[in-house]
Every structure is written in structure tokens, then in C-alpha cells.
Design a protein around this motif. Structure first.
Motif, mmCIF file in Angstrom:
data_model
loop_
_atom_site.group_PDB
_atom_site.id
_atom_site.type_symbol
_atom_site.label_atom_id
_atom_site.label_comp_id
_atom_site.label_asym_id
_atom_site.label_seq_id
_atom_site.Cartn_x
_atom_site.Cartn_y
_atom_site.Cartn_z
ATOM 1 N N ARG A 129 0.811 -1.221 0.000
ATOM 2 C CA ARG A 129 0.000 0.000 0.000
ATOM 3 C C ARG A 129 0.840 1.265 0.000
ATOM 4 O O ARG A 129 0.358 2.331 -0.366
ATOM 5 C CB ARG A 129 -0.921 0.042 1.242
ATOM 6 C CG ARG A 129 -1.994 -1.010 1.279
ATOM 7 C CD ARG A 129 -3.055 -0.651 2.325
ATOM 8 N NE ARG A 129 -2.506 -0.371 3.631
ATOM 9 C CZ ARG A 129 -2.280 -1.271 4.573
ATOM 10 N NH1 ARG A 129 -2.559 -2.547 4.342
ATOM 11 N NH2 ARG A 129 -1.786 -0.929 5.747
ATOM 12 N N HIS A 130 2.097 1.164 0.457
ATOM 13 C CA HIS A 130 2.925 2.359 0.624
ATOM 14 C C HIS A 130 4.196 2.250 -0.208
ATOM 15 O O HIS A 130 4.818 1.190 -0.270
ATOM 16 C CB HIS A 130 3.287 2.563 2.098
ATOM 17 C CG HIS A 130 2.098 2.757 2.992
ATOM 18 N ND1 HIS A 130 1.441 3.950 3.096
ATOM 19 C CD2 HIS A 130 1.450 1.894 3.807
ATOM 20 C CE1 HIS A 130 0.437 3.834 3.952
ATOM 21 N NE2 HIS A 130 0.423 2.595 4.391
ATOM 22 N N ASP A 134 7.841 6.995 0.443
ATOM 23 C CA ASP A 134 7.018 7.468 1.565
ATOM 24 C C ASP A 134 7.557 6.925 2.880
ATOM 25 O O ASP A 134 7.654 7.646 3.882
ATOM 26 C CB ASP A 134 5.572 7.023 1.351
ATOM 27 C CG ASP A 134 4.621 7.653 2.351
ATOM 28 O OD1 ASP A 134 4.921 8.762 2.846
ATOM 29 O OD2 ASP A 134 3.573 7.048 2.639
#
Length: 598
Positions: A129-130, A134
């Protein structure tokens, strides 16, 4: 001063409470030693005026020489006293930074370790998801902004509070009107600094993004230089790079313009306070309410208050940015992994593996990877799983290693649900060669020994032989000490896969999983590796996952997956006997491909 998000760092401040309390003490002491010299300057000025008047009063008398000597001794005394207090203040300022700034660095170190440790505890779904960028920004840039609040932010705020508490009452006691008019420009200065600093920070962020974009473009251009040259796109690439550099230049010049206004504006507002002090103070001297020494004292006070008030606008901006950064950090720290052991079972694994009506849907994408899959691998046996791309083969390996938990059904190893095993115990006894080979930017020796707590030269060499990479390694000038570069870039695809296999074999695992780990080697090397693995697989439960039929010839049983379901199950001979089966179709298609390649 701390906000709701920043309250999360209070536990760290409490851990280093003696640094914090020591810092507060040294702030108070250094501030006191800042105020005393201002009063000594007032006494000195008044003394000079009185000395000059007395000197002229006793002109032509013998007492004039005595007045001169006394005047000289007093001026020397006050001068030495001011110098001594300045040196002592410098010592306290040193200890102030050695407590508060050191505290912020220690907390920064603890936060980075805490975040990194937490990152490693989170499931793979989190990383899907990341982005890596980030994750990196939160452990570096965001932690750095929180440190700026904990160090300079708190330090300058404390200085401002202590100065105002001690200085302003002293100024009011001398002359209320002069005090109010003198400090009037300071709040304007603080607000101005706050807005200008926010503008500077915004422009700095824009510059960082432009620099990151330019750096990424440059890195891709250098990495793909062969593609650029083969497609004759150098000029187009140069034009794109020029656009990126011009954007970076424009943003840098914009920031430089704001910075050029920053310090002149500060000096202007500080100058107003000084002019007001001299103008109004001069009137008060004429009126006889204060002395010239008082004007000098007030000018020192104004200069003392200027930097903390200036820093108030700066620290307010720091707090805002730290709050946003800590909120981003908290967002990650509040995420908890659901991959936890239910019973924390730790035992030696024999290798009896059972998938019982297992279905799995990836939580982040909603893709249903497995549908009601059931099979068993007896201890010491080898099962091969074959199928087209996207059929769910790698998902079986991920679930067995418990990188994910099943959506329904259960997986048992030696009659114990994998969710009941201690994660460390389960994974230490599995040798997993993933489909996407990853080698660390280190030497070959450390990459192979990665899974061992205590490296063993003999086991490492044997693992390299079993993976058919030993001869390649010893032909390198530095042998096993050869650096493989970032992600193993200095090795060929086949060499990387074989080093990855050696890394799994050196653990001497109870369960061996090869997830399409021979895809980058030729048929001859594949056969050599498989022949070596016969010894390794003996009396060891093994799972071979592949899209190539040639890789599964050592298997006792073969599973054929299609769209997450088992469509065939049996030995090679039995599956080949099914004329319209997927296994035979895959086999014949790959034979034709090999014939064409030859």
C-alpha cells in the motif's frame, strides 16, 4: 506548546528528563548572566559620566590625579567583570546545547529505531500500500522535523519565556513608557518571521520535490543509457532534463528572493526598536527621569529580546511542521500487524504440510488468489506446483511462510496450525527462495550467510556447490568477498538466483521452498542445480513452484493450478496421460519453445 500529535513524543522526553531539566536550568543561568552585564553597562556608563564630571570639577588640584586613578580602576573592574560574566555565560550556553540539543538527537535516534523496528513487524500488505519513498521520508525527513521541535524549538522557546519573565519586569521598573514603546515592534517582528518562514519552508519543499524529480530522471537516464542510445533519444532526453533543471533553477531563485528580504526586514524592525529607545530615552534623560546608562541598558535588553522574539516566529513554524510530521509518524506507528502467533508454539518441524480448503484474497487489491485449495505434502517428500502466470503459485509459498494469513480454511504443519507457531520458530525452519531475487549491497559471503546467526565457512561453501554457483564465485578476483552492488547488479540473473538458493540452503531448513527460482538459468544449469538438490531434498520436505515443466521432474507429486484452483494433481506420468489436461498442454508448449530456441 506541544499539540495532540506531538504528545506522542512526551514519553521520549520523560526518558531523558534529566537532560531536559538540566537544559532548563542552564537556560535560566545563561539568561541571568545575560541580564547582569546589561546592568553593569548602565553602572559603567553612569560611572564614566560621574568620573568625567568629577575630573573636571577637580581640575587644577592634586585630587584630580586621584580621581583619574579611581576612575581607571573602576572602569577596569567593571570591564573585567563583564568579560568574566560573558565567559561564564558561554560555558552555560555550551551546557544548554549539550543537554537540550543532545536530548533531541537521542530522541531522534530512538524514534528512528522505533519506526524501523515497527516497519519490520508490519505485514506485506502494508508494503504493497505504501511506496518506498514514503516510508523513507517518514523515518528521515519527518523524524528530522520532530527533532527540530525537540531541540532548537524547545530551547529557543524556553529562552524567550525566561527572558521575558526576567527582563520585562526590570524594564518596567525603570520606565514603563520607554519599555512599552521599545518592545512594540517585537510582536510585529515575530508575526512577520512566522509568515516569511512558512513561505521559505513551502518554497524549500518545492525545491526538494523539483530536485527529487530531476535526480530520479537523471538516475533513470543513466541506468537506461543503452535504451536511450539504441532508440537515439539523447536529444529528447536532454530537452526533458533541461525542463527539469529550469524548474529547479526558477524555484531556487524564488527562494533566494525571499531569503534576500528576510534579514533586511529583521534588521529594519530591530533598528526601529533601537531608534525608539534612543529617541524616547533621550527625552527621558533630558527630563531627568533616567540616565544615559539606562539607554545603553535598554538597547542591550532590546537586542537580547530580538533573537528570541524572532525565533518565536521560527519555532512556531517548526511546531506546525513537527506536528504534521509526527501525525504522519503516528499514522504508521498506530498500524498493527495481524500476523501474530496465537499460541507461540516453538518446536522442531518434521515437515508434514496440509492445506485444508484454503482460500485467500489479497487484502489491499481484493484479488482472489486461491479458491478452496487442499493438498498434503508428507515429511521428506517433494511437491511441485505448476501453472500459468497469475494462477496463485507464489501465494501458496507466502501463506506457508505466513507472510499472509488465509482468508478461509487452514494450513497445518505437523498437525499444528501455522497461526499457532511462533513466527520466529516457523520461519527459521523454512528455506525460502522468493520469485523476485533480492541481494543486499554486500559481499557474496554475507549474502549467503544472511540467515545464519553464526556464519560457517564449510556450510557456506557446500551451499554454494549445491546451488551450482561455487565455481562462478571462486573465479571472481575476490571470491566470496566480491561485492555484488545494489540489489546484486554486478551478477547475472542466473548467478543472483543461485546465490539466493545458496542463502536458503545454508540454513539447512526443515522445509525448502523454491519459488520459480530457476527461471533465469539455462536448461543445462537447471539440470545441474536439480541434480545437486537431490541430495539436499532427501529427507527434507520441499515445495517447487515453477511455470516450467522441466523444473518439476524431482517432485513426488505435481499440482497444477489455474486461476487459483487445483485443476490437476498427480505424478508426471499420470498427468501426461491426460491428453486434454493443462499440464500436458504446458509441457508440449515449452518443448516447442525450446526447439525453436535451439
Amino acid at each position: 506548546m506541544p499539540t495532540r500529535s506531538l504528545a506522542a513524543v512526551n514519553v521520549h522526553i520523560f526518558r531523558y528528563k534529566w537532560h531536559f531539566l538540566g537544559g532548563v536550568l542552564f537556560v535560566i543561568l545563561s539568561t541571568l548572566l545575560t541580564i547582569f552585564p546589561a546592568q553593569l553597562v548602565r553602572y559603567s556608563f553612569d560611572l564614566v559620566n560621574e568620573g568625567i564630571d568629577l575630573y573636571h570639577l577637580f581640575a587644577g588640584t592634586q585630587a584630580q590625579a586621584g580621581v583619574y586613578q579611581l576612575f581607571g580602576r573602576n572602569v577596569l573592574f567593571y570591564g573585567m567583570l563583564i568579560i568574566g560574566l560573558a565567559l561564564l555565560r558561554g560555558i552555560f550556553l555550551f551546557f544548554m546545547r549539550q543537554t537540550l540539543i543532545v536530548m533531541s538527537r537521542l530522541i531522534e535516534n530512538d524514534q528512528k529505531n522505533q519506526i524501523f523496528q515497527h516497519y519490520q513487524s508490519l505485514p506485506l500488505s502494508f508494503y504493497r500500500r505504501h511506496s518506498t519513498g514514503d516510508l523513507m521520508s517518514r523515518i528521515s525527513e519527518d523524524v528530522g522535523r520532530v527533532r527540530m521541535y525537540l531541540g532548537p524549538g524547545i530551547m529557543y522557546f524556553l529562552q524567550l519565556v525566561v527572558l521575558f519573565i526576567l527582563v520585562v519586569p526590570l524594564m518596567l521598573m525603570v520606565n514603563v513608557r520607554l519599555t512599552l514603546l521599545t518592545i512594540l515592534p517585537l510582536p510585529i517582528l515575530s508575526v512577520t518571521i512566522f509568515y516569511i518562514n512558512n513561505l521559505i519552508e513551502k518554497k524549500s519543499d518545492d525545491i526538494q520535490r523539483a530536485l527529487a524529480s530531476m535526480t530520479t530522471f537523471t538516475q533513470e537516464a543513466f541506468s537506461g543509457i543503452r535504451v536511450l542510445k539504441s532508440f537515439v533519444r539523447q536529444q529528447d532526453s536532454l530537452e526533458q532534463f533541461t525542463v527539469a533543471t529550469n524548474e529547479y533553477k526558477d524555484k531556487s531563485l524564488s527562494l533566494n528572493f525571499v531569503n534576500s528580504l528576510f534579514f533586511p526586514l529583521i534588521m529594519f524592525l530591530v533598528g526601529i526598536s533601537t531608534v525608539v529607545t534612543v529617541w524616547i530615552g533621550g527625552q527621558e534623560v533630558i527630563n531627568g527621569t533616567i540616565t544615559t546608562g539606562t539607554i545603553a541598558e535598554f538597547i542591550i535588553y532590546v537586542n537580547l529580546l530580538t533573537w528570541p522574539v524572532t525565533a518565536l516566529g521560527w519555532t512556531s513554524s517548526l511546531v506546525q511542521r513537527a506536528e504534521a510530521s509526527q501525525a504522519r509518524i503516528n499514522e504508521f506507528l498506530d498500524e498493527k500487524t495481524d500476523i501474530v502467533s496465537r499460541r507461540d508454539v516453538s518446536q522442531e518441524i518434521q515437515g508434514d504440510i496440509v492445506f485444508d480448503h484454503v482460500s485467500f484474497t489479497y487484502p489491499d487489491t481484493g484479488i482472489k488468489a486461491l479458491r478452496d485449495v487442499s493438498f498434503r505434502i508428507k515429511p521428506g517428500h517433494t511437491l511441485a506446483i505448476i501453472g500459468n502466470t497469475g494462477s496463485g503459485k507464489s501465494t501458496v509459498a507466502a501463506l506457508l511462510c505466513r507472510l499472509y494469513d488465509v482468508t478461509s480454511g487452514d494450513i497445518q504443519v505437523d498437525g499444528v496450525d501455522v497461526r499457532d507457531y511462533s513466527l520466529t520458530s516457523l520461519r527459521e525452519q523454512i528455506g525460502y527462495v522468493p520469485q523476485d531475487v533480492f541481494l543486499f549491497s554486500d559481499n557474496i559471503r554475507n549474502n549467503i550467510n544472511f540467515g545464519l546467526n553464526e556464519p560457517n565457512e564449510e556450510r557456506m561453501a557446500q551451499a554454494a556447490r549445491d546451488a551450482d554457483v561455487y565455481e562462478n564465485i571462486i573465479r571472481f578476483p575476490e571470491g566470496f568477498d566480491t561485492k555484488v552492488g545494489e540489489r546484486g547488479i554486478t551478477l547475472s540473473g542466473g548467478q543472483k538466483q543461485r546465490v539466493s538458493i545458496a542463502r536458503a540452503l545454508v540454513k539447512e531448513p526443515k522445509i525448502l521452498i523454491l519459488d520459480d527460482s530457476l527461471s533465469a538459468v539455462d536448461t543445462k544449469t537447471e539440470n545441474a542445480i536439480l541434480d545437486s538438490l537431490q541430495r539436499v531434498m532427501k529427507n527434507r520436505t520441499s515445495l517447487i513452484i515453477s511455470h516450467r515443466v522441466s523444473s518439476v521432474k524431482l517432485a513426488d507429486q505435481i499440482l497444477v493450478l489455474d486461476d487459483g484452483q487445483i485443476v490437476q494433481h498427480g505424478t508426471h506420468a499420470a498427468l501426461m496421460a491426460e491428453a486434454d489436461g493443462l499440464y500436458r498442454a504446458l509441457y508440449e508448449r515449452q518443448l516447442q519453445t525450446e526447439a525453436v530456441n535451439e
